[in-house]
Scaffold this motif. Structure first.
Motif, PDB file in Angstrom:
ATOM      1  N   UNK B  39      49.368  25.014  42.038  1.00  0.00           N
ATOM      2  CA  UNK B  39      48.758  26.010  42.912  1.00  0.00           C
ATOM      3  C   UNK B  39      49.811  26.934  43.521  1.00  0.00           C
ATOM      4  N   UNK B 223      46.628  33.891  42.862  1.00  0.00           N
ATOM      5  CA  UNK B 223      45.192  33.895  42.584  1.00  0.00           C
ATOM      6  C   UNK B 223      44.879  34.754  41.362  1.00  0.00           C
ATOM      7  N   UNK B 226      45.694  32.863  38.235  1.00  0.00           N
ATOM      8  CA  UNK B 226      44.648  31.883  37.903  1.00  0.00           C
ATOM      9  C   UNK B 226      43.441  32.566  37.290  1.00  0.00           C
ATOM     10  N   UNK B 258      36.009  53.302  44.372  1.00  0.00           N
ATOM     11  CA  UNK B 258      35.500  52.830  45.671  1.00  0.00           C
ATOM     12  C   UNK B 258      36.670  52.489  46.598  1.00  0.00           C
ATOM     13  N   UNK B 259      37.210  51.280  46.448  1.00  0.00           N
ATOM     14  CA  UNK B 259      38.358  50.923  47.282  1.00  0.00           C
ATOM     15  C   UNK B 259      39.024  49.692  46.689  1.00  0.00           C
ATOM     16  N   UNK B 261      39.770  46.888  48.142  1.00  0.00           N
ATOM     17  CA  UNK B 261      39.133  45.627  48.534  1.00  0.00           C
ATOM     18  C   UNK B 261      37.976  45.311  47.594  1.00  0.00           C
ATOM     19  N   UNK B 262      37.148  46.330  47.328  1.00  0.00           N
ATOM     20  CA  UNK B 262      35.996  46.104  46.451  1.00  0.00           C
ATOM     21  C   UNK B 262      36.467  45.784  45.039  1.00  0.00           C
ATOM     22  N   UNK B 264      39.065  44.044  44.287  1.00  0.00           N
ATOM     23  CA  UNK B 264      39.367  42.615  44.305  1.00  0.00           C
ATOM     24  C   UNK B 264      38.090  41.783  44.298  1.00  0.00           C
ATOM     25  N   UNK B 265      37.099  42.238  45.076  1.00  0.00           N
ATOM     26  CA  UNK B 265      35.824  41.525  45.127  1.00  0.00           C
ATOM     27  C   UNK B 265      35.214  41.430  43.724  1.00  0.00           C
ATOM     28  N   UNK B 268      37.119  38.952  41.587  1.00  0.00           N
ATOM     29  CA  UNK B 268      36.805  37.560  41.952  1.00  0.00           C
ATOM     30  C   UNK B 268      35.418  37.168  41.481  1.00  0.00           C
ATOM     31  N   UNK B 269      34.454  38.107  41.575  1.00  0.00           N
ATOM     32  CA  UNK B 269      33.090  37.792  41.152  1.00  0.00           C
ATOM     33  C   UNK B 269      33.036  37.523  39.651  1.00  0.00           C
ATOM     34  N   UNK B 271      35.437  36.441  37.879  1.00  0.00           N
ATOM     35  CA  UNK B 271      36.102  35.149  37.714  1.00  0.00           C
ATOM     36  C   UNK B 271      35.123  33.994  37.955  1.00  0.00           C
ATOM     37  N   UNK B 272      34.387  34.057  39.088  1.00  0.00           N
ATOM     38  CA  UNK B 272      33.435  32.993  39.399  1.00  0.00           C
ATOM     39  C   UNK B 272      32.345  32.937  38.320  1.00  0.00           C
ATOM     40  N   UNK B 275      33.569  31.207  35.315  1.00  0.00           N
ATOM     41  CA  UNK B 275      33.618  29.751  35.540  1.00  0.00           C
ATOM     42  C   UNK B 275      32.255  29.127  35.275  1.00  0.00           C
ATOM     43  N   UNK B 276      31.183  29.838  35.691  1.00  0.00           N
ATOM     44  CA  UNK B 276      29.839  29.297  35.505  1.00  0.00           C
ATOM     45  C   UNK B 276      29.396  29.390  34.055  1.00  0.00           C
TER      46      UNK B 276
END
Lengths: 325, 289
Positions: B39, B223, B226, B258-259, B261-262, B264-265, B268-269, B271-272, B275-276
């Protein structure tokens, strides 16, 4: 089994009494503050351990629920003028509902071990970035301040530290009572932790019980977050949804012993004052030294005492107290 | 978005992708190939960045020349971490590796904080910015891009064609059989972890002319690494390379529209979701462990 329960009731009552009587001693506010932190981290870590310890699902993203709880209380108090005491409960429920969003698909698709941990971290990062991005709503990275309210139990605003101490101690007691009432549910969680596939084969609905454990766990962590903002009066996304916040719950639990009722309390009683002491004495010159010590202690504990400090106490207890009597 | 901006964002995305390739390649070796959980990957990159920073600041060394030194330093750090922390718990439950390396994050971050304070530190290297018509290609980013590609390809070659590479792959496939065949599994594991850390040294050196370093910088890089190796399929180098460019394009385009932050969001989404839906990644064949 009955005698075991009686054995348990005596130390529980004793610890509760001692806990509640502490503020009777006139202590300087700073010492009182350390006591509050000890109970608060014991509470958060115990709540985390319902999922992380009992059910063995290593969440490294419980800050998501902590932060949700804190911000929910802020929104309800500031926007709608609702009493913070009630907001505590609503914050827990909101955090619990949110936990289903990430938890259901995770458990439904059987994410385990490192993959579950990564999913929870990523989820917390999403929350953090959203809260930073939506700055008109959330105050962005600058964070939010709770307003000054009339003093009282419904507003959870007190001038002295003692009242805050009683509130968090009561929350901790409620949590411990509920964990003690879980009975068979806890046994199911233990079975799932030991072997998921075998548990499923003997008819335990693994997905449902894991989800239930997560919902209870995140409820209490959400309430903890709400308490945090009522006590500290300020929060920002980096604290609310930070990996450090998640890790602190995890490592206090592991240090004390995450499979036992008292483990997180033992962990917090030892680690929190050490952390505060280092922060105060070295904080000026060596910022971060307490987390360095936490990290080192954690590495040692995992290597040499994977069941935590509690396992030492347990072996002493069974060696001298039970056999002797 | 007009054509000119579009091309510029495409170029940015490619450059970002190349940089992510160099960030993730070490983790792909350690976790993707050898299944050792680390990690603290991002924190090793942070150490690499600091090493390059100090070599530049104290000895006036050009970061690009200091690559072999930083790489060797990080190799030693990696070997030490594996020997002292990872090896004793290799047979313990997987969770213990995860927690030990998570604790290592706290140790390394705060050690850096104590030693070097929270200040952002950077080096300025003069690498000319290439201008193609209206397109801007910053030289430092191009260097990271090229470095990322070279590093990935070299590692691929080492794993596929050399004796050490064959041993690593044998241990990855089945440690017991490998040891029967006379391979010293323990040494190969240490070596691979060291090699993974060496790659973070290269990554850190290529990053320091672009990003400022501070003790917390590893969180983001770790992150992202990963995400990329899970997205691409564990252990698949082509997959990780493509994964790097996918994340690069998402970040560049969503970031421009957009920006950040979005952006990155969204990353990450995805990525999740991966995983599913397909936990073996887009290009992974092996079943999940």
């Amino acid at each position: 089994m009955k005698s075991l329960k009686l054995n348990r009731i005596i130390p529980i009552t004793l610890i509760l009494l001692i806990g509640y009587l502490i503020p009777i001693i006139p202590l300087p506010p700073y010492i009182m503050h350390v006591f509050i932190l000890v109970v608060m981290w014991a509470y958060l870590s115990t709540a985390w351990s319902i999922l992380g310890g009992a059910a063995g699902q290593l969440s490294l993203g419980h800050a998501a629920f902590f932060g949700t709880g804190a911000y929910t209380t802020y929104f309800l108090t500031v926007w709608f003028g609702l009493p913070p005491l009630m907001n505590l409960l609503v914050s827990g429920l909101t955090a619990s509902l949110l936990s289903v969003v990430i938890g259901y698909p995770c458990f439904r698709y059987g994410l385990r071990g490192v993959y579950f941990a990564l999913a929870t971290i990523a989820f917390t990062e999403i929350m953090k970035d959203l809260f930073i991005y939506l700055r008109e709503l959330t105050g962005g990275s600058l964070g939010v301040w709770m307003p000054v309210l009339p003093e009282g139990i419904t507003t959870l605003y007190f001038l002295g530290k003692e009242a805050y101490y009683y509130v968090i101690t009561t929350l901790y007691v409620v949590l411990m009572i509920i964990i003690n009432l879980m009975g068979r549910f806890r046994e199911y969680l233990t079975a799932i932790r030991e072997d998921e596939d075998v548990s499923a084969s003997i008819g335990i609905n693994v997905t449902r019980y894991k989800l239930l454990a997560l919902m209870i766990s995140s409820f209490f962590v959400g309430v903890g977050g709400a308490y945090y903002i009522c006590y500290f009066r300020y929060i920002n996304p980096y604290v609310a949804f930070g990996l450090d916040t998640s890790l602190q719950m995890v490592l206090i639990g592991i240090f004390g012993g995450m499979y036992s009722f008292w483990g997180p309390l033992i962990g917090s009683v030892i680690l929190t004052p050490i952390g505060e002491y280092l922060r105060i004495t070295l904080g000026g010159t060596y910022v971060g030294s307490h987390l360095l010590i936490y990290g080192l202690l954690l590495i040692l504990i995992i290597r040499f005492l994977p069941k935590g400090i509690y396992s030492i106490l347990e072996s002493i207890y069974s060696k001298y107290l039970v056999r002797g009597g | 978005m007009d054509v000119q901006t579009f091309t510029q964002v495409c170029v940015n995305a490619l450059l970002l992708g190349g940089m992510y390739a160099v960030i993730s390649v070490g983790l792909n070796l350690i976790f993707g190939v050898l299944k050792i959980i680390n990690f603290a990957h991002g924190e090793l990159i942070m150490l690499g960045m600091y090493s390059a920073y100090w070599l530049t600041t104290l000895y006036n060394l050009n970061p690009y020349i200091s690559i072999p030194i930083v790489a060797m330093l990080l190799f030693l750090v990696g070997v030490a971490i594996e020997r002292v922390l990872i090896k004793p718990i290799l047979k313990a439950p997987e969770v213990n590796q995860l927690l030990t390396t998570a604790a290592l994050i706290l140790v390394l971050q705060n050690l850096a904080l104590i030693l070097w304070r929270a200040d952002y530190r950077g080096v300025s290297v003069y690498v000319p910015t290439i201008t193609l018509g209206s397109l801007y290609i910053p030289g430092t980013r191009l260097a990271a891009f090229v470095g990322g590609l070279i590093t990935s390809l070299t590692l691929y070659y080492v794993l596929m064609k050399t004796d050490v590479g064959r041993r690593i792959r044998a241990v990855a496939q089945d440690p017991e059989i490998a040891s029967v065949l006379g391979i010293n599994v323990s040494v190969i594991q240490t070596l691979t972890f060291g090699l993974g850390a060496l790659l973070t040294g290269i990554a850190g050196t290529l990053l320091i002319p672009i990003y400022m370093v501070n003790p917390m910088v590893g969180g983001t890089f770790g992150l992202i690494a990963w995400i990329i190796i899970v997205l691409g399929g564990l252990g698949s180098f082509v997959g990780a390379l493509i994964g790097s460019f996918i994340i690069g394009f998402i970040e560049a385009f969503v970031g421009a529209l957009i920006s950040l932050e979005i952006a990155r969001v969204v990353a990450f989404m995805i990525f999740i979701a991966i995983l599913f839906i397909k936990p073996t990644g887009l290009f992974g064949e092996k079943a999940r462990v």
